[in-house]
Scaffold this motif. Structure first.
Motif, PDB file in Angstrom:
ATOM      1  N   SER A   1       0.583  -4.223  -7.878  1.00 50.27           N
ATOM      2  CA  SER A   1      -0.634  -3.519  -8.313  1.00 50.27           C
ATOM      3  C   SER A   1      -0.516  -3.000  -9.727  1.00 50.27           C
ATOM      4  O   SER A   1       0.484  -3.038 -10.340  1.00 50.27           O
ATOM      5  CB  SER A   1      -0.942  -2.355  -7.371  1.00 50.27           C
ATOM      6  OG  SER A   1       0.117  -1.434  -7.312  1.00 50.27           O
TER       7      SER A   1
ATOM      8  N   SER B   1       1.045   4.028  -2.960  1.00 49.53           N
ATOM      9  CA  SER B   1       0.827   5.435  -2.610  1.00 49.53           C
ATOM     10  C   SER B   1       2.000   6.303  -3.066  1.00 49.53           C
ATOM     11  O   SER B   1       1.801   7.396  -3.608  1.00 49.53           O
ATOM     12  CB  SER B   1       0.623   5.572  -1.104  1.00 49.53           C
ATOM     13  OG  SER B   1       0.481   6.928  -0.746  1.00 49.53           O
TER      14      SER B   1
ATOM     15  N   ALA C   1       0.834  -1.210   0.000  1.00 50.32           N
ATOM     16  CA  ALA C   1       0.000   0.000   0.000  1.00 50.32           C
ATOM     17  C   ALA C   1       0.866   1.257   0.000  1.00 50.32           C
ATOM     18  O   ALA C   1       0.565   2.227  -0.710  1.00 50.32           O
ATOM     19  CB  ALA C   1      -0.937  -0.003   1.200  1.00 50.32           C
TER      20      ALA C   1
END
Length: 95
Positions: free
Chosen positions: A95, A41, A37
């Motif tokens: 991702s 970000s 994450a």
């Protein structure tokens, strides 16, 4: 931009080459340390930075203000490198 200051200051500091053999290894180490994450970000913030700076000189100045000690070779090389860094962060984050 605070997260970018922490990212560049902690991972692309003056002695970053003592910690990793390449900027790609830095991205991998960051994702392993801070999680997917955080890597995603950081990638999003890097792309926003690239879009927010109108020219290469201002992008170089901003990157320096953020504590980045990596230099890809010339000011005109910063934008492509930052985009590649964002893509690498996303890749290692899955991702």
């Amino acid at each position: 931009m605070q997260n970018l200051e922490q990212f560049f200051g902690a991972w692309f500091h003056q002695d970053w080459q003592l910690d990793a053999e390449s900027w790609q290894a830095v991205a991998r180490q960051f994702a392993e340390s801070d999680g997917s994450a955080a890597a995603t970000s950081a990638a999003d913030s890097i792309l926003a930075l690239v879009q927010s700076e109108p020219d290469d000189a201002s992008l170089a100045a901003k990157l320096s203000q953020l504590g980045c000690e990596y230099w890809p070779g010339a000011e005109q090389d910063l934008r492509p490198w930052l985009i590649a860094l964002a893509h690498e962060l996303r890749r290692v984050a899955g991702s």
